[in-house]
Design a protein around this motif. Structure first.
Motif, PDB file in Angstrom:
ATOM      1  N   HIS A 149     -32.581  -9.718   0.399  1.00  0.00           N
ATOM      2  CA  HIS A 149     -33.567 -10.802  -0.189  1.00  0.00           C
ATOM      3  C   HIS A 149     -34.448 -10.032  -0.836  1.00  0.00           C
ATOM      4  O   HIS A 149     -35.128  -8.737  -0.540  1.00  0.00           O
ATOM      5  CB  HIS A 149     -34.171 -11.649   0.634  1.00  0.00           C
ATOM      6  CG  HIS A 149     -34.699 -11.173   1.964  1.00  0.00           C
ATOM      7  ND1 HIS A 149     -35.956 -10.662   1.995  1.00  0.00           N
ATOM      8  CD2 HIS A 149     -34.225 -10.995   3.299  1.00  0.00           C
ATOM      9  CE1 HIS A 149     -36.319 -10.121   3.003  1.00  0.00           C
ATOM     10  NE2 HIS A 149     -35.459 -10.392   3.896  1.00  0.00           N
ATOM     11  N   PRO A 150     -35.258 -10.497  -1.916  1.00  0.00           N
ATOM     12  CA  PRO A 150     -36.581  -9.746  -2.735  1.00  0.00           C
ATOM     13  C   PRO A 150     -37.630  -9.406  -1.402  1.00  0.00           C
ATOM     14  O   PRO A 150     -37.786 -10.084  -0.541  1.00  0.00           O
ATOM     15  CB  PRO A 150     -36.972 -10.977  -3.412  1.00  0.00           C
ATOM     16  CG  PRO A 150     -35.619 -11.738  -3.449  1.00  0.00           C
ATOM     17  CD  PRO A 150     -35.017 -11.802  -2.561  1.00  0.00           C
ATOM     18  N   ALA A 151     -38.233  -8.300  -1.840  1.00  0.00           N
ATOM     19  CA  ALA A 151     -39.336  -7.675  -1.087  1.00  0.00           C
ATOM     20  C   ALA A 151     -40.464  -8.619  -1.348  1.00  0.00           C
ATOM     21  O   ALA A 151     -40.761  -9.209  -2.376  1.00  0.00           O
ATOM     22  CB  ALA A 151     -39.568  -6.134  -1.479  1.00  0.00           C
ATOM     23  N   SER A 175     -42.794   6.048  -8.282  1.00  0.00           N
ATOM     24  CA  SER A 175     -41.290   6.044  -8.297  1.00  0.00           C
ATOM     25  C   SER A 175     -40.834   6.033  -6.734  1.00  0.00           C
ATOM     26  O   SER A 175     -39.702   5.440  -6.214  1.00  0.00           O
ATOM     27  CB  SER A 175     -40.709   7.350  -8.717  1.00  0.00           C
ATOM     28  OG  SER A 175     -41.136   8.409  -8.140  1.00  0.00           O
ATOM     29  N   ASP A 176     -41.583   6.597  -5.880  1.00  0.00           N
ATOM     30  CA  ASP A 176     -41.530   6.755  -4.322  1.00  0.00           C
ATOM     31  C   ASP A 176     -41.458   5.089  -3.681  1.00  0.00           C
ATOM     32  O   ASP A 176     -40.496   4.774  -2.963  1.00  0.00           O
ATOM     33  CB  ASP A 176     -42.163   7.366  -3.567  1.00  0.00           C
ATOM     34  CG  ASP A 176     -42.055   8.908  -3.844  1.00  0.00           C
ATOM     35  OD1 ASP A 176     -41.072   9.357  -3.991  1.00  0.00           O
ATOM     36  OD2 ASP A 176     -43.420   9.587  -3.636  1.00  0.00           O
ATOM     37  N   ILE A 177     -42.360   4.398  -4.441  1.00  0.00           N
ATOM     38  CA  ILE A 177     -42.673   3.016  -3.973  1.00  0.00           C
ATOM     39  C   ILE A 177     -41.584   2.331  -4.667  1.00  0.00           C
ATOM     40  O   ILE A 177     -40.999   1.419  -3.693  1.00  0.00           O
ATOM     41  CB  ILE A 177     -44.031   2.646  -4.544  1.00  0.00           C
ATOM     42  CG1 ILE A 177     -45.113   3.303  -3.652  1.00  0.00           C
ATOM     43  CG2 ILE A 177     -44.239   0.999  -4.240  1.00  0.00           C
ATOM     44  CD1 ILE A 177     -46.490   2.978  -4.205  1.00  0.00           C
ATOM     45  N   ALA A 178     -41.305   2.352  -5.834  1.00  0.00           N
ATOM     46  CA  ALA A 178     -40.132   1.606  -6.432  1.00  0.00           C
ATOM     47  C   ALA A 178     -38.617   1.823  -5.747  1.00  0.00           C
ATOM     48  O   ALA A 178     -38.015   0.894  -5.204  1.00  0.00           O
ATOM     49  CB  ALA A 178     -39.952   1.888  -7.867  1.00  0.00           C
ATOM     50  N   ARG A 179     -38.376   3.161  -5.242  1.00  0.00           N
ATOM     51  CA  ARG A 179     -37.380   3.446  -4.476  1.00  0.00           C
ATOM     52  C   ARG A 179     -37.349   2.526  -3.456  1.00  0.00           C
ATOM     53  O   ARG A 179     -36.054   2.167  -2.816  1.00  0.00           O
ATOM     54  CB  ARG A 179     -37.109   4.904  -4.371  1.00  0.00           C
ATOM     55  CG  ARG A 179     -35.735   5.356  -3.986  1.00  0.00           C
ATOM     56  CD  ARG A 179     -35.697   6.840  -3.916  1.00  0.00           C
ATOM     57  NE  ARG A 179     -36.231   7.456  -5.168  1.00  0.00           N
ATOM     58  CZ  ARG A 179     -37.377   8.414  -5.096  1.00  0.00           C
ATOM     59  NH1 ARG A 179     -38.019   8.351  -4.097  1.00  0.00           N
ATOM     60  NH2 ARG A 179     -37.641   8.773  -6.423  1.00  0.00           N
ATOM     61  N   ALA A 180     -38.473   2.669  -2.640  1.00  0.00           N
ATOM     62  CA  ALA A 180     -38.486   1.934  -1.373  1.00  0.00           C
ATOM     63  C   ALA A 180     -38.143   0.720  -1.195  1.00  0.00           C
ATOM     64  O   ALA A 180     -37.456   0.118  -0.490  1.00  0.00           O
ATOM     65  CB  ALA A 180     -39.626   2.387  -0.397  1.00  0.00           C
ATOM     66  N   VAL A 181     -38.715   0.039  -2.243  1.00  0.00           N
ATOM     67  CA  VAL A 181     -38.632  -1.467  -2.478  1.00  0.00           C
ATOM     68  C   VAL A 181     -37.115  -1.654  -2.607  1.00  0.00           C
ATOM     69  O   VAL A 181     -36.426  -2.849  -2.135  1.00  0.00           O
ATOM     70  CB  VAL A 181     -39.352  -2.082  -3.605  1.00  0.00           C
ATOM     71  CG1 VAL A 181     -39.216  -3.229  -3.984  1.00  0.00           C
ATOM     72  CG2 VAL A 181     -41.083  -1.891  -3.419  1.00  0.00           C
TER      73      VAL A 181
END
Length: 306
Positions: free
Chosen positions: A123-125, A108-114
């Motif tokens: 623009h998309p990561a 969830s940390d990674i998804a939030r940062a993305v």
């Protein structure tokens, strides 16, 4: 006059977390027949590092399906769950080289940062070849001392490969693997490897000392695999595997990435999409010859169309 190929050592490596389907049957048959045609060896590996989903009844189902297809491995299967020490040794070697670091961000940390980065940049990561966002944090965000303290304190973590450091460690020469075209016995051509497109991949977790990328490289080396024959969906992942082979001083086998077996919607068959199992087909009256015909394999001259 062309020389016959040297005997292949091939392997089929399913996960015993469900029943085999037609895609598995194709890969198993191609591997077994490539080994047989060259007077080589066909081995079976159980990729069962996920001990919560992999079960003995599914392993037995794999053995039953292979026997029904007429495939007999040359030795009992290698079970990854019985060889965690082998993977831990490889991780320790990479850690000693300074190429692995513990990372503590949750999914969830990674998804939030993305999401935040995409909103900020407009623009998309960046994404890996499978379409997943690259790990959005930097090793330098925490000192190695802080990471060591948090790891020692028992915080959940994964071990990531420092991709930039790993690429620097192998030097500036070209990185590639030999890819056999057409049939698995065909001549190989250099396929350029680009592991950096995967970012800082996960190599192990706190509770499981390996990942697919690490275990497949270690297993292929320990089993003496000379020809890796697997689906085209793993073509780009080979870049990571070749990098790990170079870092660990392991030989790189010849690879052949075969066509995928697709469903009626054009998607790859998978257990997660409830692909019809070989057992279900067998219970409906299918024979091994029927399976070969559905896969485009000649029942008389077992030469697969690639």
């Amino acid at each position: 006059m062309p020389q016959p190929p040297l005997p292949f050592v091939c392997r089929f490596a399913p996960s015993p977390n469900g029943r085999l389907h037609l895609g598995h049957a194709f890969s198993a048959l191609v591997n077994a027949e490539a080994a047989a045609r060259t007077g080589g060896t066909f081995l079976l590996r159980m990729e069962d590092i996920d001990t919560t989903r992999c079960r003995p009844e599914f392993e037995q189902g794999i053995l039953d399906d292979l026997a029904w297809l007429g495939i007999v491995p040359a030795a009992p299967p290698r079970r990854q769950s019985e060889h965690f020490a082998d993977y831990a040794k490889a991780i320790a070697r990479l850690e000693a080289m300074g190429l692995v670091y513990p990372a503590f961000e949750s999914r969830s940390d990674i998804a939030r940062a993305v999401i935040e980065a995409e909103a900020k940049e407009g623009h998309p990561a960046p994404r890996d070849p499978d379409g997943a966002p690259l790990y959005p944090f930097q090793r330098s965000g925490l000192s190695d001392g802080e990471r060591a303290q948090r790891r020692a304190a028992g915080e959940p973590y994964v071990l990531r490969l420092d991709m930039a450091a790993a690429m620097e460690a192998i030097g500036s020469g070209p990185l590639f693997w030999p890819e056999a075209r057409d049939l698995p016995e065909g001549s190989a051509v250099p396929a350029p490897a680009d592991p950096a497109q995967w970012g800082d991949v996960v190599l192990a977790r706190r509770d499981v000392p390996t990942s697919y990328h690490l275990s497949v490289v270690v297993d292929d080396a320990l089993q003496g695999i000379t020809r890796v024959i697997r689906g085209m969906d793993l073509f780009h992942a080979t870049s990571v595997h070749v990098l790990l082979q170079r870092l660990l001083g392991l030989a790189t086998p010849v690879y052949h990435h075969h066509r995928l077996i697709l469903d009626g919607s054009g998607h790859k068959l998978s257990k997660s999409n409830s692909a019809t199992s070989l057992l279900a087909l067998r219970n409906c009256g299918a024979t091994p010859e029927d399976i070969r015909a559905r896969l485009g394999l000649d029942p008389l001259q077992p030469t697969p169309r690639m």
